[in-house]
Design a protein around this motif. Structure first.
Motif, short mmCIF file in Angstrom:
data_model
loop_
_atom_site.label_atom_id
_atom_site.label_comp_id
_atom_site.label_asym_id
_atom_site.label_seq_id
_atom_site.Cartn_x
_atom_site.Cartn_y
_atom_site.Cartn_z
N ASN B 295 0.84 -1.20 0.00
CA ASN B 295 0.00 0.00 0.00
C ASN B 295 0.87 1.25 0.00
N ARG B 296 0.50 2.17 -0.85
CA ARG B 296 1.20 3.44 -0.97
C ARG B 296 0.15 4.54 -1.09
N LEU B 297 0.59 5.78 -1.12
CA LEU B 297 -0.35 6.82 -1.51
C LEU B 297 -0.71 6.57 -2.98
N PRO B 298 -1.93 6.86 -3.36
CA PRO B 298 -2.30 6.63 -4.76
C PRO B 298 -1.31 7.24 -5.75
#
Lengths: 492, 378
Positions: B295-298
């Motif tokens: 998961n990352r920032l979009p």
């Protein structure tokens, strides 16, 4: 009017020590402790029960909150967070007195990141101020409690607040990505954050709606939502409440999820018309405020389908908001409905029960009968699409006998919601008001697990004591409301 | 490793509770709950017993007009989908191997797919839950109405808890209506960089996508082996709604993306789009080699996918959410690891929240009987 009982010399000395130590943390202007100053904080939007805190503090930073919480632990004093005090369930009633930590001076918008659809704000930020801040961006913060002009994001997190547009967009928890909190032991924790799917348990989801019993929220990461391109806002006018509820079922049954679907009955329409002069039909049994939003290419067809369904189910007429201004006026009427109640009676008490949508006719009929039985006037304005009722019981709080009848009628209505397969609160929270219902809603094992969780975060129960979970010793099994409500001081 | 032949298949929730209680009072063997066995993380508990919920598959209540359903946790996703479809309703979560996967398993693993951008994830649909803790105690939270804030929200706690806190036995879901149609716009670009620019435009454009998927060329070959531009990265955007609405959005999107010079553009609608939705959904399980999810920032999605591409790693991103799925090539060594893709193995790696998670686990399962050693938590 409640005045604190006289203090013994030992109590006075302890109070002086507490105040002096708090002054070191927040300074003199961050502190209220004189009797007349504290009166403002004796209750929130739930005015039936009152209790003044010993002192109110206004921290301006997370570090100050930490210092306050650590001091409370050191001196064994209970503490409770408070936002704007708009709770309708006594969520911020300081049971046992102690320190009220009011977060309204922590109201910064720390970051807005449109590319990644989130904002970071402090807990004291007023809900509407966030959306106003985003005005030119094409984004907004979706949860819109009717009190959004006053209530704070931190308070919304604590109660998992809803609002009219939650039918389509969801409640607060669906829009909170993360929280920073000062835990009851004085440590700082961060659950979640700007990225989705953080590792491990969803403690963000658990924290939201914990009514201040898991800690004090000091920072929130909220999801931002794009504004719809278009709206259609309709006002369906019905002869009877029953016909209006039939139309609700038909709309939802047709697979349409409006952005909002609100009902107002004749009693509240009269008050609103007197206050806002919108042109509501005073002879209508009920009106439905229905909004669809989305792409221009789609909303018109949906609006036409809704109009047809309303007319098929006995609507006398279906009006449309003809301009953005008219739409805003309609929503202003809806959201300030509670404010208009002052025209009807000196005091009111609203309930927040939920029933399966299809049981709305049954519960509304019950409410009417219940009002008659207890000789009380009850008006209704509520989130019909969610089955979330808000009967407003009108009374005069100076009359103890009336208050008693209000409490009994409220208990009956909520019990009926449970009988119909519903819940006693859709968005206002348990607070102190509905704590006696927890034993009816949940089995001992359910409550035991919930208590185990509270013990993880708040083992000494010094943080927001007396909230959410009934205390041991059979609270909630009491049949008389005045016995089961620990904080009640007014009128009873 | 548990022996699957010895798995316990309770036929009622009470039977399961009894079994768990007896175990807690006597042998105290680790309990590994499984649904369809499609997504359970590897569990290496010594002497563990598999508890398989496939027989707990009854529909308890489906008041269709209220748009909620209460079912036992072992119901297969495909069966649930059929039951809901008969009333023109759905649970809009994309789940691979729907014939095998169970609702309880999907909730425990918090599975999601392309539509999460527009429809959210399991936490947005579970409104009531019943479960059995490590001592055999049955408890519930939430209820059967769509809006309810009474009590702590244990639904959220159990979604994604991988069976490490309690065994989920029954669930009430909030449902959504089926929509008229869906469409997918499949666009090949010369580079991921161009896709990044196109996405920035789409996010502020006139359309309201329900899915924004990005595939690097290796992933493209896995998802659509026969597509013409299979050696290029792909931006694939999904819409749902009325036919008129999805058509308009597909056309508008393509116009908005034109300045970024897609090499090819293809729109699939209705039943033509279904196989592609399925392939996008199945991607995480399409490869038996090591799979990762990060998961990352979009806005960081493309950067991570570019690094994966440079290392020859297959990757697909939910670009609107910052979730990236990938597969390491078979036989690759650990030195080949893409930085930041390993799951946390210790509570400490989860920062200040990890300590609280550990305490929650200890409080609810002090003997560590439920999926001990199960990663990433437990």
């Amino acid at each position: 009017m409640t005045l604190a009982p006289p203090k013994s010399p030992a109590e006075s000395a302890a109070a002086t020590k507490l105040i002096n130590r708090l002054r070191e943390i927040v300074g003199e202007d961050g502190l209220l402790y004189r009797t007349e100053e504290l009166l403002v904080y004796e209750c929130d939007g739930y005015t039936v029960e009152k209790k003044v805190p010993d002192v109110v503090v206004f921290p301006t930073s997370t570090d100050q909150v930490v210092a306050i919480v650590k001091l409370c632990n050191e001196l064994d004093v209970p503490f409770i967070p408070r936002g704007a005090g708009t709770s309708l369930a006594g969520g911020t009633l300081p049971i046992g007195g102690g320190v009220m930590i009011t977060l309204t001076r922590m109201k910064q918008i720390i970051e807005v990141n449109l590319r990644d659809r989130y904002a970071v704000c402090e807990p004291g930020l007023v809900n509407l101020h966030l959306t106003n801040h985003l005005k030119e961006t094409g984004y907004h913060y979706a949860p819109d409690p009717s009190s959004q002009g006053a209530c704070t994001i931190g308070g919304n997190v604590a109660t998992n607040s809803g609002g009219p547009h939650t039918l389509k967009y969801g409640v607060t928890v669906n829009h909170v990505l993360g929280v920073e909190a000062v835990m009851p032991d004085g440590s700082i924790a961060q659950f979640g954050g700007p990225c989705e799917d953080s590792h491990g348990y969803d403690l963000t989801g658990l924290f939201v709606g914990s009514e201040g019993t898991f800690g004090i929220c000091t920072k929130v990461w909220v999801r931002l939502t794009r504004n719809p391109e278009s709206y259609r806002t309709l006002l369906g006018v019905f002869e009877t409440v029953a016909a209006a509820t039939q139309a609700i079922s038909a709309i939802i049954g047709a697979g349409i999820v409006p952005a909002a679907l609100e009902m107002m009955d004749q009693g509240i329409i009269g008050a609103l018309e007197a206050a806002f002069h919108f042109g509501f039909p005073l002879d209508a049994g009920a009106v439905l405020l229905i909004e669809v939003d989305g792409l221009e290419v789609a909303v018109e067809d949906e609006a036409v389908r809704i109009e047809d369904l309303c007319l098929q189910h006995g609507a006398r007429e279906v009006r449309r908001a003809r301009s953005a201004k008219e739409r805003l006026l309609l929503w202003k009427c809806r959201k300030q409905a509670f404010g208009a109640i002052g025209r009807l009676s000196p005091s009111y008490c609203t309930q927040d029960g939920v029933v399966p949508r299809t049981k709305l006719p049954e519960i509304l009929e019950f409410i009417t009968d219940c009002g008659k039985r207890h000789g009380l006037r009850i008006v209704n304005v509520f989130h019909a699409g969610d089955g979330n009722i808000h009967p407003i019981l009108l009374f005069d709080e100076r009359d103890a006998e009336q208050v008693q009848r209000v409490l009994l009628a409220s208990d009956e209505i909520l019990t009926k919601c449970l009988d119909l397969g519903g819940s006693v609160t859709g968005e206002h929270g348990i607070g102190v008001e509905k704590i006696s219902f927890m034993n009816k809603l949940f089995a001992p094992a359910d409550l035991a697990v919930m208590k185990q969780l509270r013990d993880v975060f708040n083992p000494d129960n010094r943080c927001s004591p007396g909230k959410m979970l009934p205390t041991a010793g059979g609270c909630g099994t009491e049949s008389h409301p005045h016995k089961s409500h620990p904080g009640r001081r007014a009128a009873l | 490793m548990p022996n699957s032949d010895s798995a316990f298949h309770p036929s009622t929730q009470d039977e399961l509770a009894q079994f768990v209680a007896t175990n807690a009072a006597s042998e105290r063997r680790p309990l590994i709950s499984i649904g369809g066995g499609t997504s359970a993380p590897k569990c290496s508990a010594e002497n563990g017993i598999e508890v398989c919920l496939d027989q707990l598959n009854r529909v308890i209540d489906f008041p269709a007009r209220d748009m909620t359903i209460t079912v036992e946790a072992g119901v297969r996703i495909a069966d649930l989908t059929q039951i809901l479809k008969a009333e023109n309703q759905r649970l809009p979560i994309d789940i691979p191997q729907a014939n095998q996967a169970t609702l309880g398993g999907v909730i425990a693993s918090n599975w999601s797919g392309p539509r999460r951008y527009g429809c959210g994830t399991m936490r947005d649909y579970v409104i009531g839950i019943s479960a059995i803790d490590a001592t055999g105690r049955q408890f519930k939270a939430g209820g059967r109405v769509v809006k309810n804030v009474a009590g702590y929200d244990l639904c959220k706690l159990l979604v994604g808890s991988h069976g490490t806190l309690a065994i989920i036995t029954q669930v009430t879901l909030k449902l959504r209506p089926c929509l008229e149609t869906s469409s997918l716009v499949w666009m090949a670009f010369d580079s991921l960089k161009q896709i990044d620019a196109a996405i920035a435009r789409v996010l502020n454009g006139a359309t309201r996508p329900i899915a924004i998927e990005v595939l690097n060329p290796i992933a493209t070959r896995a998802v659509r082996p026969l597509a013409a531009a299979a050696s290029l990265p792909i931006l694939c955007v999904g819409f749902e709604g009325a036919t008129k609405e999805t058509q308009w959005q597909a056309e508008t999107l393509i116009n908005e993306c034109c300045p970024f010079e897609p090499r090819s553009v293809e729109t699939l609608s209705g039943s033509d789009a279904d196989p592609l939705w399925a392939a996008l959904t199945d991607f995480p399980i399409k490869n038996s080699s090591r799979t990762f999810k990060v998961n990352r920032l979009p806005s960081q999605t493309i950067e991570l996918m570019q690094r994966a591409t440079d290392l020859g790693i297959s990757a697909k991103g939910h670009a609107g959410n910052g979730i990236i799925w990938g597969h390491y090539p078979s036989g690759s060594s650990s030195t080949f690891l893409l930085e930041g893709t390993s799951e946390p193995r210790l509570w400490e790696e989860l920062g200040s929240s990890g300590d609280w998670m550990r305490r929650v686990k200890q409080q609810l399962d002090p003997q560590n009987l439920l999926k001990p050693g199960c990663l990433p938590i437990g």
